[in-house]
Scaffold this motif. Structure first.
Motif: not given
Length: 255
Positions: A113-135
């Protein structure tokens, strides 16, 4: 502005593709040699490598080179993803504003699965998977959502060869377990990653399906386990499938 240092072999490959495209998609070896000022032996090695990866093709009768099918495949992914992202972005923004957690858009590419877009949580502890990341597909919510609604042929091919590597103590590590979960995902229209890909992280995702019945993407919401109680999880299970179904309805005229 200082020019960035580039890789010579990749530079040459790009120039070869451009030359072929600009010359009627039909180029002779000697013409490419002269245009790029390369020795025949050097050019031949590059061309063979490009052929292996489907970037160019050689006509067995004329020995002339043309652009390969891999470029078409990549171009279609870019075209579809670009338009898809524009349509889905407002939904991601709405979900982000409502839940204050990271939301994602993913598509299938090369058994991942290729991450195409993400909006990050405003919290300091959050999930961060930038566009272009594969999982991996087998242990992520977006991956499983896509896999569950893929064609039988694609699904079977993946299930037989999936790595099933244990990433956490919760990772599904057998074909039988994954098959059972995919059946449940098709019933509920949502998939969960309950600390399967990474300890401490939870995700709910659902598929986006076009008018031809093809799964074209998945949207998901992720957050840390300590912030995801049963109430929050149930709210995600309602909101994400509903949003995915709305997007599927919007995409019903695409094939």
């Amino acid at each position: 502005m200082k020019q960035k240092k580039t890789n010579q072999s990749i530079d040459r490959a790009v120039h070869i593709l451009s030359y072929i495209a600009e010359n009627g998609n039909n180029a002779r070896l000697m013409d490419i040699c002269q245009a790029l000022d390369l020795k025949k032996s050097t050019l031949h090695g590059i061309l063979v490598t490009m052929q292996v990866h489907g970037l160019i093709m050689q006509d067995p009768d004329t020995t002339r080179y043309s652009l390969g099918i891999k470029l078409f495949e990549l171009g279609k992914i870019y075209e579809e993803s670009f338009s898809l992202g524009a349509v889905i972005r407002p939904t991601l923004e709405r979900l982000s504003a409502e839940f204050k957690e990271s939301v994602h858009l993913g598509i299938l590419t090369e058994q991942s699965v290729l991450y195409m877009d993400q909006i990050e949580s405003p919290y300091s502890i959050r999930v961060a998977a930038q566009a272009g990341h594969k999982a991996p597909l087998y242990c992520t919510a977006m991956g499983k959502a896509i896999l569950a609604f893929s064609s039988d042929q694609m699904q079977e091919a993946y299930l037989e060869k999936a790595p099933y590597t244990r990433l956490t103590e919760n990772t599904l590590c057998t074909e039988a377990d994954l098959r059972q979960e995919l059946k449940e995902i098709r019933r509920t229209y949502w998939a969960i990653d309950n600390e399967e890909a990474e300890s401490g992280l939870v995700c709910i995702a659902a598929p986006v399906i076009n008018g031809g019945g093809k799964v074209i993407a998945a949207i998901g919401i992720s957050g840390p386990k300590h912030r995801t109680d049963e109430t929050a999880l149930n709210a995600w299970k309602d909101a994400i499938p509903a949003a995915a179904r709305d997007l599927s309805q919007t995409m019903r005229f695409t094939r």
